[in-house]
Design a protein around this motif. Sequence first.
Motif, mmCIF file in Angstrom:
data_model
loop_
_atom_site.group_PDB
_atom_site.id
_atom_site.type_symbol
_atom_site.label_atom_id
_atom_site.label_comp_id
_atom_site.label_asym_id
_atom_site.label_seq_id
_atom_site.Cartn_x
_atom_site.Cartn_y
_atom_site.Cartn_z
ATOM 1 N N ALA A 21 32.790 22.614 -36.434
ATOM 2 C CA ALA A 21 31.990 23.793 -36.755
ATOM 3 C C ALA A 21 30.856 23.975 -35.746
ATOM 4 O O ALA A 21 30.157 23.023 -35.399
ATOM 5 C CB ALA A 21 31.417 23.663 -38.165
ATOM 6 N N PHE A 22 30.699 25.223 -35.289
ATOM 7 C CA PHE A 22 29.659 25.587 -34.340
ATOM 8 C C PHE A 22 28.886 26.796 -34.884
ATOM 9 O O PHE A 22 29.346 27.475 -35.804
ATOM 10 C CB PHE A 22 30.262 25.990 -32.988
ATOM 11 C CG PHE A 22 31.072 24.913 -32.323
ATOM 12 C CD1 PHE A 22 30.471 23.987 -31.491
ATOM 13 C CD2 PHE A 22 32.448 24.845 -32.516
ATOM 14 C CE1 PHE A 22 31.217 23.004 -30.860
ATOM 15 C CE2 PHE A 22 33.205 23.865 -31.888
ATOM 16 C CZ PHE A 22 32.582 22.940 -31.063
ATOM 17 N N GLU A 23 27.746 27.061 -34.265
ATOM 18 C CA GLU A 23 27.055 28.298 -34.572
ATOM 19 C C GLU A 23 27.958 29.466 -34.200
ATOM 20 O O GLU A 23 28.777 29.376 -33.284
ATOM 21 C CB GLU A 23 25.741 28.395 -33.809
ATOM 22 C CG GLU A 23 25.913 28.487 -32.300
ATOM 23 C CD GLU A 23 24.610 28.665 -31.568
ATOM 24 O OE1 GLU A 23 23.827 29.575 -31.946
ATOM 25 O OE2 GLU A 23 24.356 27.895 -30.623
ATOM 26 N N CYS A 24 27.829 30.561 -34.900
ATOM 27 C CA CYS A 24 28.660 31.740 -34.635
ATOM 28 C C CYS A 24 27.962 32.622 -33.602
ATOM 29 O O CYS A 24 26.825 33.065 -33.821
ATOM 30 C CB CYS A 24 28.896 32.522 -35.928
ATOM 31 S SG CYS A 24 30.196 33.767 -35.799
ATOM 32 N N LEU A 25 28.636 32.856 -32.484
ATOM 33 C CA LEU A 25 28.068 33.671 -31.411
ATOM 34 C C LEU A 25 28.732 35.051 -31.393
ATOM 35 O O LEU A 25 29.558 35.360 -32.243
ATOM 36 C CB LEU A 25 28.227 32.946 -30.079
ATOM 37 C CG LEU A 25 27.560 31.560 -30.021
ATOM 38 C CD1 LEU A 25 27.870 30.861 -28.708
ATOM 39 C CD2 LEU A 25 26.053 31.677 -30.225
ATOM 40 N N ASP A 26 28.362 35.860 -30.429
ATOM 41 C CA ASP A 26 28.777 37.262 -30.406
ATOM 42 C C ASP A 26 30.150 37.457 -29.773
ATOM 43 O O ASP A 26 31.158 37.604 -30.462
ATOM 44 C CB ASP A 26 27.706 38.062 -29.659
ATOM 45 C CG ASP A 26 27.897 39.560 -29.751
ATOM 46 O OD1 ASP A 26 29.000 40.004 -30.105
ATOM 47 O OD2 ASP A 26 26.941 40.305 -29.465
ATOM 48 N N ARG A 27 30.225 37.461 -28.461
ATOM 49 C CA ARG A 27 31.479 37.688 -27.746
ATOM 50 C C ARG A 27 31.390 36.998 -26.387
ATOM 51 O O ARG A 27 30.304 36.685 -25.903
ATOM 52 C CB ARG A 27 31.739 39.180 -27.581
ATOM 53 C CG ARG A 27 30.874 39.853 -26.535
ATOM 54 C CD ARG A 27 30.899 41.349 -26.596
ATOM 55 N NE ARG A 27 29.882 41.850 -27.510
ATOM 56 C CZ ARG A 27 29.443 43.110 -27.484
ATOM 57 N NH1 ARG A 27 29.968 43.976 -26.650
ATOM 58 N NH2 ARG A 27 28.514 43.497 -28.326
ATOM 59 N N SER A 28 32.529 36.790 -25.767
ATOM 60 C CA SER A 28 32.552 36.114 -24.470
ATOM 61 C C SER A 28 32.276 37.106 -23.341
ATOM 62 O O SER A 28 32.386 38.332 -23.518
ATOM 63 C CB SER A 28 33.907 35.450 -24.247
ATOM 64 O OG SER A 28 34.912 36.432 -24.041
ATOM 65 N N LEU A 29 31.956 36.582 -22.175
ATOM 66 C CA LEU A 29 31.783 37.448 -21.009
ATOM 67 C C LEU A 29 33.097 38.144 -20.656
ATOM 68 O O LEU A 29 33.097 39.264 -20.152
ATOM 69 C CB LEU A 29 31.295 36.632 -19.806
ATOM 70 C CG LEU A 29 29.844 36.138 -19.854
ATOM 71 C CD1 LEU A 29 29.498 35.398 -18.565
ATOM 72 C CD2 LEU A 29 28.865 37.287 -20.079
ATOM 73 N N TRP A 30 34.213 37.480 -20.936
ATOM 74 C CA TRP A 30 35.519 38.116 -20.713
ATOM 75 C C TRP A 30 35.645 39.364 -21.582
ATOM 76 O O TRP A 30 36.035 40.427 -21.104
ATOM 77 C CB TRP A 30 36.638 37.141 -21.006
ATOM 78 C CG TRP A 30 37.993 37.784 -21.021
ATOM 79 C CD1 TRP A 30 38.695 38.227 -22.108
ATOM 80 C CD2 TRP A 30 38.801 38.106 -19.888
ATOM 81 N NE1 TRP A 30 39.894 38.780 -21.734
ATOM 82 C CE2 TRP A 30 39.984 38.719 -20.378
ATOM 83 C CE3 TRP A 30 38.649 37.914 -18.509
ATOM 84 C CZ2 TRP A 30 41.000 39.157 -19.530
ATOM 85 C CZ3 TRP A 30 39.669 38.349 -17.662
ATOM 86 C CH2 TRP A 30 40.821 38.960 -18.174
ATOM 87 N N ASP A 31 35.303 39.237 -22.864
ATOM 88 C CA ASP A 31 35.378 40.382 -23.772
ATOM 89 C C ASP A 31 34.440 41.492 -23.316
ATOM 90 O O ASP A 31 34.788 42.681 -23.383
ATOM 91 C CB ASP A 31 35.008 39.952 -25.194
ATOM 92 C CG ASP A 31 36.041 39.022 -25.805
ATOM 93 O OD1 ASP A 31 37.222 39.133 -25.444
ATOM 94 O OD2 ASP A 31 35.657 38.172 -26.630
ATOM 95 N N LEU A 32 33.265 41.116 -22.846
ATOM 96 C CA LEU A 32 32.308 42.114 -22.376
ATOM 97 C C LEU A 32 32.865 42.885 -21.187
ATOM 98 O O LEU A 32 32.757 44.120 -21.136
ATOM 99 C CB LEU A 32 30.991 41.427 -21.989
ATOM 100 C CG LEU A 32 29.901 42.343 -21.436
ATOM 101 C CD1 LEU A 32 29.378 43.281 -22.525
ATOM 102 C CD2 LEU A 32 28.753 41.547 -20.829
#
Length: 280
Positions: free
Chosen positions: A76-87
Motif C-alpha cells: 500500500a502506498f499513498e494515492c497520487l494523481d497521474r503519471s507524466l506519461w498520462d499527462l
Amino acid sequence: MDNTILEFIGEGTFGKVAKCVNLKTNENTAIKILKDVNDYAEEVEMLEKLRTLDPEKNNLVRFEDSFIVDDKSCIAFECLDRSLWDLMVQREERLTLNEIRPITRQLLVALNALKGIGLLYTDLKLDNVMLVNHQDQPFRVKLIDFGLAMTASEVWEGMIVQPCAYRAPEVSLGLPISEAIDMWSLGCLLARLFLCQNIFNGDSSYDVMKTICCLLGQPQDHLLDGEFDQIGNLADAVNVYSNAIDEVEVEDTWMRITPQQALEHSFVTMSHLADYAHRK
C-alpha cells in the motif's frame, strides 16, 4: 483487510494497481497487487530501506503498509494523481522549460537522496514519475515503483537494467555501472518531455547505442570491444558521424554530472536568467 477497492488504475507484468479507500482513515490509497511473492519480498525489503528517507522532502512515494490477503501479495502506498506519461498523452504537446524545470529539480533531489544511501533506481521513465495533485500543486512530482531498485553492492558488470530508450551506454557496453546510470535516464526523460519523443530510439541496445554515438560521438574503441563484437562493429557503423566530432568535445560529452552538481546548474537555479535581467 482494512481497504475497499474502488477501481483498478494500472496493470503490468508485475500485477495490478488498485485505488482503494482505507476504512480506518477514510483516505484513498494505491495498492499494488503482485503476482510473484518473490517480487513482493524484494520490493518490501527495498521499501524498508527507503524508510530512512523523508518521502516528502525527497519526492518519493510514501510507503504505507504491506500484507498478504487470500494469497495475494499487496503493498500500500499513498494515492497520487497521474503519471507524466498520462499527462503527455492528455496534453498531446511538449512541456515548456518552465514546466520541466521544477520536475527536474524534484527528481534530482530524489536521485541525490537515493545515491546518498547507495541505491540505484534503474527504472526511471515517464510511467514511474507521478504528479501528486496536478490541480492543487502543479508539477509537484514523486518517484514511484522501487521494484527494480538495488543497492550498489548488488550490481555486476554485464547486467541489463533500465528501459531500452533510457539505458545508459555503460549498461549496453557491459561496463561497470553505478548510480550514474540513473542520471542518464533522467536526461532521456527530460528530453522526452521537451521533444515529445525519445532522443535515443531503437528496439535494441545496439540500435540505441548507434543513435547515441551519432548524436554524442563515439566512445573509445576499447569500450566497444566485447559486448558488440557479437552483433557487428558499432565503431564502423557510426564512423562517418563521429569523425567530424572534435576529440575534446567527445570526451566532454561523455562525462556524467552528479545529482548534486546538477542541482547547482543554472538551469535549475535560474542564475543565468537573473544575469540576463541585470544586463537588460
